[in-house]
Design a protein around this motif. Structure first.
Motif: not given
Length: 333
Positions: A162-167, A201-204, A278-284, A290-291
């Motif tokens: 299955r594919i991997k989602i990346d930048q 891109y850098e944030q991801i 914390s970085i996950e929650e902050k990045s949503i 991006v979506l």
């Protein structure tokens, strides 16, 4: 004429996309699956795949006809991965619409129509209706279900890929697609978005890739892919976009689809099962932006598959350019 075919291990997915008639499918269903008669078949919707509602003497199912070659489905093993994953989740108590095995014990089956091989899968029916304005209490249960899906997915193993989602998937591909259409349709360029795209891109790139933060996800958890009933609760279906990606991808889709009260309740329910860093929650919020970019490619690809008009594609591109201008003017987080 539609003919029953033995399951075939073919790697190609070059399919015309012609919709199969309801009457033609009835004979194939009777031969491939052990369903009670009488069987009724009704077309539901078409997008990247065609879907039909099946009523077999009162028992309900959903039939999917795969109809195109797409970026995230490279070959038949990708489809088998999805079906294996659904069986695994179902067997581990996660409420999903799972594939029904055929008389020959296959989840993926084939039929021939007009000298063309078509791949089909039959799924358990999800009771209830699409989730809309759900209350905070129900939203918390939904969040717990999504977290349970992610946690159980960590233990899933498959011989298929299955594919991997990346930048590249999230940012580069949509921009390249937009630029192609802009050139063809002679619309204004999107060079103004270059700096913002680089920052995205850098944030991801800074998101964690630990087993907890990056793994199997649904990939398209919008309300149309979840049913709810007071008796049966929530059930998730349509894993056509499932992939290896950041777990906040699913939460970002939910963030885009619901108001803040419901989203926060979903998030609280999710974190009661699988706490976010914390970085996950902050990045949503950033990931949600991006979506919005990635969505443009998905819509344009779907229009191509369904041979929509140039005018319809132009409207999508113009609207996407407007969205990029709005995103470009947002304060950096």
């Amino acid at each position: 004429m539609l003919k029953f075919s033995e399951n075939e291990n073919r790697s190609d997915m070059i399919i015309s996309g012609e919709m199969l008639g309801e009457d033609l499918l009835l004979d194939a269903l009777d031969k491939i699956y052990s369903l009670s008669s009488p069987i009724k078949c009704k077309f539901l919707r078409g997008s990247f795949n065609d879907h039909y509602s099946i009523d077999a003497n009162g028992s309900k199912f959903i039939l999917r006809i795969y109809k195109n070659k797409k970026r995230y489905i490279r070959n038949i093993t990708d489809i088998r991965f999805e079906l294996d994953f659904l069986e695994y989740l179902h067997s581990n108590g996660v409420s999903v619409a799972f594939p029904i095995r055929s008389i020959k014990n296959e989840t993926l089956n084939t039929v021939h129509c007009k000298n063309e091989l078509r791949y089909i899968a039959l799924f358990d029916h999800a009771e209830g209706s699409h989730i809309g304005n759900i209350n905070p209490s129900d939203a918390m249960f939904f969040g717990k279900l999504v977290a349970s899906l992610h946690k159980k997915a960590d233990e899933f193993k498959s011989e298929h890929s299955r594919i991997k989602i990346d930048q590249g998937y999230l940012i580069n591909e949509p921009l390249e697609t937009l630029e192609k259409y802009i050139g063809t349709l002679n619309l204004s360029d999107i060079s103004f978005f270059k700096t913002r795209a680089n920052i995205m891109y850098e944030q991801i790139n800074q998101l964690p890739t630990t087993n907890e933060a990056f793994g199997l996800i649904h990939g398209d958890l919008n309300p149309s892919n979840v049913h709810y009933s007071p008796v049966h609760g929530f059930k998730i279906f349509d894993f056509d976009h499932c992939a290896y990606g950041w777990r906040i991808h699913d939460l970002a889709v939910i963030r885009l689809c619901f108001d803040n009260i419901v989203y926060k309740a979903v998030l609280n329910g999710y974190q009661s099962v699988r706490p976010l860093s914390s970085i996950e929650e902050k990045s949503i919020d950033m990931y949600s932006d991006v979506l919005l970019l990635r969505k443009s490619k998905d819509i344009l690809d779907m229009l191509e598959v369904n041979k929509n008009s140039k005018e319809e594609k132009t409207k999508v591109v113009i609207k996407t350019i407007e969205t990029l201008r709005i995103l470009n003017n947002k304060p950096f987080s």
